[in-house]
Write an enzyme that holds these catalytic residues in place. Sequence first.
Site, short mmCIF file in Angstrom:
data_model
loop_
_atom_site.label_atom_id
_atom_site.label_comp_id
_atom_site.label_asym_id
_atom_site.label_seq_id
_atom_site.Cartn_x
_atom_site.Cartn_y
_atom_site.Cartn_z
N ASP A 1 11.72 -9.51 -10.83
CA ASP A 1 11.24 -8.58 -9.58
C ASP A 1 9.82 -9.27 -9.30
OD1 ASP A 1 10.59 -6.09 -8.40
OD2 ASP A 1 11.92 -4.96 -10.21
N ASP B 1 9.95 -6.01 -4.52
CA ASP B 1 9.71 -4.81 -4.47
C ASP B 1 8.71 -4.34 -2.93
OD1 ASP B 1 9.00 -2.24 -6.42
OD2 ASP B 1 6.83 -2.81 -5.77
N GLU C 1 13.57 -5.13 -1.24
CA GLU C 1 13.52 -3.48 -0.92
C GLU C 1 12.94 -3.09 -0.02
OE1 GLU C 1 12.12 0.34 -3.76
OE2 GLU C 1 10.76 -1.48 -3.55
N HIS D 1 16.49 2.34 -10.68
CA HIS D 1 15.36 3.04 -11.82
C HIS D 1 14.50 4.11 -11.47
CE1 HIS D 1 13.46 -0.08 -9.45
NE2 HIS D 1 12.37 0.45 -9.86
N ASP D 2 14.76 4.24 -9.94
CA ASP D 2 13.97 5.28 -9.08
C ASP D 2 14.67 6.27 -8.52
OD1 ASP D 2 11.52 3.59 -8.89
OD2 ASP D 2 12.26 2.47 -7.13
O1 TEU Z 1 9.69 1.56 -5.31
C1 TEU Z 1 9.32 1.65 -3.86
C2 TEU Z 1 9.08 3.16 -3.47
O2 TEU Z 1 8.75 3.66 -2.41
C3 TEU Z 1 9.66 4.36 -4.54
O3 TEU Z 1 8.32 4.55 -5.06
C4 TEU Z 1 10.35 5.18 -3.94
O4 TEU Z 1 10.02 5.71 -2.85
C5 TEU Z 1 10.23 6.52 -4.87
O5 TEU Z 1 10.76 5.99 -6.08
C6 TEU Z 1 11.22 7.44 -4.54
O6 TEU Z 1 10.70 8.55 -4.57
C7 TEU Z 1 9.38 0.35 -5.75
C8 TEU Z 1 9.81 0.44 -7.08
O7 TEU Z 1 11.12 0.23 -7.23
C9 TEU Z 1 9.32 1.36 -7.76
O8 TEU Z 1 9.67 1.64 -9.27
C10 TEU Z 1 7.66 1.42 -7.96
O9 TEU Z 1 7.03 2.68 -8.60
C11 TEU Z 1 7.29 1.08 -6.53
O10 TEU Z 1 7.93 0.13 -5.78
C12 TEU Z 1 5.78 0.73 -6.41
O11 TEU Z 1 5.71 -0.73 -6.76
#
Ligand code: TEU
Length: 542
Positions: free
Chosen positions: A98, A200, A242, A316-317
């Site tokens: 990542d 990310d 992403e 994971h989100d």
């Molecule tokens: O996620 C990007 C992001 O915008 C997320 O926070 C997403 O909008 C949210 O989960 C949905 O509500 C990436 C990573 O995957 C996430 O785990 C991180 O928290 C974020 O970036 C910050 O690095």
Amino acid sequence: MERKWWQSAVIYQIYPRSFKDSNGDGIGDLAGIISKLDYLEKLGVTALWLCPVYRSPNDDNGYDISDYRQIMAEFGTMAEMEELIKKAKQRGIKIVMDLVVNHTSDEHQWFIEAKKDPQSKYRDYYIWRDPKPDGSAPTALQSVFGGPAWEYDQASEQYYFHQFSRKQPDLNWENENVRAEVYEMMNFWVKKGIGGFRMDVIDLIGKVPEKNITSNGPKLHEYLKEMHQNVLEKGDLVTVGETWGATPALAKFYSDPKQKELSMVFQFEHVQLDQVPGKPKWFTRPLSVTKLKEVISKWQVELADGGWNSLFWNNHDLPRAVSAFGDDGLYRVQSAKMLAIVLHLLKGTPYIYQGEEIGMTNCPISDIDQANDIETKNMYQEYLAKGYSKAEILAMIARKGRDNARTPMQWDNTANAGFSSSQPWLAVNPNYQTINVLAALADKNSIFYTYQNSIAYRKSHDVIIYGDYTLIDTAPSIFAYTRSYAGQTVLVVANFSKEPQTLELPKYQVQTPFIANYEQQPRDLKCLELRPYEALAFEIKD
Ligand code: TEU
Ligand code: CA
């Protein structure tokens, strides 16, 4: 398009904190991952994307990095990281790291220097601005995790910019030293033998805060091309950005080999279909299968030539795949298998999120004390203040909270689901008694083997990797498509509902399905009587 190894790869995403704890401190670690490589090889995956394993104070579970060249102490050592790369390679598995370079931790040495000394060269590594004449923040931009995206620093009387938590200050990509340091750090990892990067929020790096531009900034593609020249073109790497802000046209641009940017991006249109448009993600509506088919088909068709898709149901989100797109109650097994079949026979590179292959489900909490995720905790306070009841907020969290995907991997039915010998950092889902890897491996009809079979079929059939996609016109609840390549055609049929459905197939000469999610085969192959969440895939003879 020249063939690339990652077009036929199947990538498994690991959330290291929750995968396997080897030393009994309740936190997953690298030695835990190494101990499960045989399992991952058996599933058939060919690359592992590790969520961040770098040094971090864990304000956002590793997405706040304080040292890009050190391993998080709880996860292990650099020697173990090297061992993981080596042992995975012996099994034909590459490691994808990542890459979190839109921001660092506020505990990164660069930020510590920047904050301490406004004259330091590191000051400009971040985005500092004077207050407005009335002392307020430079703009009204809000952080993704709630509250303003600007944090005031008393000592220097300036604000710094952070699109995520205040402990995640945004890097200033306008500064060429920042970019050079990032490329050097990436090369450090490439030299260790990794297979690529998941990037990310990469579409945020070209931000222009004063113009309220966050994603898709004017210099974004210039930076990616520079990164390609300085790092990516030196190795045969997979890169997946992403990009919440991607349209099909943008995704095609990023992934067009002629542009020399990325292998592919993650787009999020299908995972947002259960949300009320224009509202925060917490406001949901029932999923429309018609819309889902439309969206998946649109991306399949628009990226068919000169671009490449990523394929995924969850990460994971996001909520668990079977909870969001299937039925995590009565039809959990059938619908999880259906999702495996439908996704893995599409065109693109599939990603499996840990636990998806055994049908792990969302894990509702009954009190906010049980939450770990910063987004969820902040949102809870924000919505309480807005006047929502606790029950209403907990219902939103049950559906969309990020902890749903982060509960520990369920390995067996012993204490702590076999994840750890002591209490895990986040409680296990109580359904581990029945939903676990040990049980899945012992049952030849389990979800696990549907994944294994779908992966094996994909790997050995060019029609799945390179074939054209065509949606078939059916009743709204049925999703059916064909894949065709060099005189071969595969037909995939899925009933995305609890109700039986009928599908007539006069045009196709189908034989016994090569993959199915019910033991008993359909009786009439000219007119399929589809059972709840039934999915079938056939090779078609002309
Ligand atoms: O996620 C990007 C992001 O915008 C997320 O926070 C997403 O909008 C949210 O989960 C949905 O509500 C990436 C990573 O995957 C996430 O785990 C991180 O928290 C974020 O970036 C910050 O690095
Ligand atoms: Ca541990």
